[in-house]
Design an enzyme around this catalytic site. Sequence first.
Site, PDB file in Angstrom:
ATOM      1  N   TYR A   1     -11.326   1.086  10.095  1.00  0.00           N
ATOM      2  CA  TYR A   1     -12.522   1.471   9.322  1.00  0.00           C
ATOM      3  C   TYR A   1     -12.854   0.536   8.168  1.00  0.00           C
ATOM      4  O   TYR A   1     -13.803   0.772   7.441  1.00  0.00           O
ATOM      5  CB  TYR A   1     -12.374   2.910   8.786  1.00  0.00           C
ATOM      6  CG  TYR A   1     -11.087   3.194   8.048  1.00  0.00           C
ATOM      7  CD1 TYR A   1     -10.953   2.846   6.709  1.00  0.00           C
ATOM      8  CD2 TYR A   1     -10.021   3.803   8.687  1.00  0.00           C
ATOM      9  CE1 TYR A   1      -9.777   3.098   6.034  1.00  0.00           C
ATOM     10  CE2 TYR A   1      -8.838   4.052   8.019  1.00  0.00           C
ATOM     11  CZ  TYR A   1      -8.718   3.707   6.691  1.00  0.00           C
ATOM     12  OH  TYR A   1      -7.548   3.947   6.027  1.00  0.00           O
ATOM     13  N   LYS A   2     -12.058  -0.537   7.986  1.00  0.00           N
ATOM     14  CA  LYS A   2     -12.346  -1.466   6.896  1.00  0.00           C
ATOM     15  C   LYS A   2     -13.261  -2.578   7.426  1.00  0.00           C
ATOM     16  O   LYS A   2     -14.434  -2.328   7.662  1.00  0.00           O
ATOM     17  CB  LYS A   2     -11.037  -1.958   6.303  1.00  0.00           C
ATOM     18  CG  LYS A   2     -10.335  -0.797   5.566  1.00  0.00           C
ATOM     19  CD  LYS A   2      -8.953  -1.085   5.057  1.00  0.00           C
ATOM     20  CE  LYS A   2      -8.435   0.148   4.313  1.00  0.00           C
ATOM     21  NZ  LYS A   2      -6.987   0.098   4.073  1.00  0.00           N
TER      22      LYS A   2
ATOM     23  N   ARG B   1     -12.441  -3.572  -7.877  1.00  0.00           N
ATOM     24  CA  ARG B   1     -12.204  -4.407  -6.700  1.00  0.00           C
ATOM     25  C   ARG B   1     -13.551  -4.700  -6.058  1.00  0.00           C
ATOM     26  O   ARG B   1     -14.275  -3.778  -5.682  1.00  0.00           O
ATOM     27  CB  ARG B   1     -11.292  -3.633  -5.751  1.00  0.00           C
ATOM     28  CG  ARG B   1     -10.604  -4.476  -4.707  1.00  0.00           C
ATOM     29  CD  ARG B   1      -9.552  -3.681  -3.968  1.00  0.00           C
ATOM     30  NE  ARG B   1     -10.145  -2.570  -3.216  1.00  0.00           N
ATOM     31  CZ  ARG B   1      -9.503  -1.896  -2.270  1.00  0.00           C
ATOM     32  NH1 ARG B   1      -8.254  -2.196  -1.960  1.00  0.00           N
ATOM     33  NH2 ARG B   1     -10.092  -0.911  -1.641  1.00  0.00           N
TER      34      ARG B   1
ATOM     35  N   ASP C   1       1.269  -5.430   8.100  1.00  0.00           N
ATOM     36  CA  ASP C   1       0.130  -4.538   7.966  1.00  0.00           C
ATOM     37  C   ASP C   1      -1.114  -5.406   7.763  1.00  0.00           C
ATOM     38  O   ASP C   1      -1.221  -6.117   6.758  1.00  0.00           O
ATOM     39  CB  ASP C   1       0.355  -3.601   6.772  1.00  0.00           C
ATOM     40  CG  ASP C   1      -0.739  -2.559   6.659  1.00  0.00           C
ATOM     41  OD1 ASP C   1      -1.889  -2.870   7.026  1.00  0.00           O
ATOM     42  OD2 ASP C   1      -0.449  -1.445   6.191  1.00  0.00           O
TER      43      ASP C   1
ATOM     44  N   PHE D   1       0.846  -1.200   0.000  1.00  0.00           N
ATOM     45  CA  PHE D   1       0.000   0.000   0.000  1.00  0.00           C
ATOM     46  C   PHE D   1       0.884   1.254   0.000  1.00  0.00           C
ATOM     47  O   PHE D   1       1.919   1.290   0.663  1.00  0.00           O
ATOM     48  CB  PHE D   1      -0.884  -0.048   1.250  1.00  0.00           C
ATOM     49  CG  PHE D   1      -2.013   0.925   1.239  1.00  0.00           C
ATOM     50  CD1 PHE D   1      -3.196   0.637   0.585  1.00  0.00           C
ATOM     51  CD2 PHE D   1      -1.887   2.139   1.882  1.00  0.00           C
ATOM     52  CE1 PHE D   1      -4.248   1.541   0.576  1.00  0.00           C
ATOM     53  CE2 PHE D   1      -2.937   3.049   1.879  1.00  0.00           C
ATOM     54  CZ  PHE D   1      -4.116   2.757   1.224  1.00  0.00           C
TER      55      PHE D   1
END
Length: 394
Positions: free
Chosen positions: A222-223, A369, A197, A120
């Site tokens: 928040y995912k 995605r 991560d 990322f």
Amino acid sequence: MNPLDDADPLAGYRDLFVASPGVVAYLDGNSLGRPLAASVERLTAFARDEWGGRLIRGWDEGWMDLPLTLGDELGRVALGAAEGQVAVADSTTVLLYKLVRAALDARPGRTEIVLDRDNFPTDRYVVEGIAADRGLTVRWIDTDAAGGVTPDLVAMRVGPDTALTVFSSVAYRSGYLADVERITAITHAAGALSLWDLCHSAGVVPTELDAWGVDLAVGCGYKYLNGGPGAPAFLYVRRELQESLRQPIQGWMGSRAPFEMGQGYAPAPGIRGSLSGTPPIVAMQPMRDMIALLGEVGIDAVRAKSEALTSYAVELVDEVLPEARMSSPRDPARRGGHVTIDHPRFAELMPELWRRGVIPDFRRPSGIRLGMSPLSTSFAEVDLAVHTIRELLA
Ligand SMILES: *Cc1c(COP(=O)(O)O)cnc(C)c1O
């Protein structure tokens, strides 16, 4: 109704989430999880009763400990981490910065950090910035577009100069699920520390940080943890390392005695020393509900539905969108909670998809995605999304 939803033992949990008018297929829970209705209530009650009712006294009545108590709960429910090793704080980016710096200090004389080019952006940028500051070398691993970091690739890059490896457990684009345990063992055999991560795996892929020997980890709130936009992140520091590692953002909330307001910083013992400033108590509230729900359902049941959802997506794409390229692993055991497909015309479809309430996300240059959050995503949504893409491409 899709027959797979009829047969799904977790289907009923979808009703616990807030309805989003006009949204017919939400496939972006891996970027921003949906709110639980309980979280709406909790936020309101928090503002009224705790903030409004208790005012400053709230700090003595649980707020001070919330980063650690919530961290313990998250560790138990989703990370395979025993108490006292997880804290909720800051953002993933800031926590990466703290832990990369701390890890490098713990490996003096070693000059290299190993990470992959498909990691990322924020992970790469943090590592590049610190490497430039300290005159260290970033050793890059190039991965397959539909794959990710494998033990063999890591074994070829690490060596006596490696201080630290930084990888994502689930690749944000391909969804590749790394073999965290083996890669950590390879990192250790080279004498280096491992930092994982977990942004795209926390709350969806069972993780055993203690058993796998992981040194350090960070992840998003928040995912798949449904903490809401900008929810705080979490970090894990293995117990054995807590005395020797020293994070660089020395603030009063991570100090031994914040309210003595004394001269000179001395870190609090244990995981509390990883904190810096005043914890974001309001922003931690929604995550409490999702972590409790994950605890109730069990992470293995969540993973079983996740595999079923991503397998269904792969089958549908093969059948309905044969011209799209599959940019995720076909083996469900090597896949996280999302599936990426590529087609040169996908970019132009996005506005119309969103207009119709079909919401996947787009990753440049040409990837759609499909993110499936097991407790809030139905099989019917996956079916609708793939068929709508079919219709718009035709
Ligand atoms: C989403 C994500 C981040 C985000 O970091 P923030 O500091 O919350 O913006 C970092 N790393 C990975 C792998 C991610 O998927």
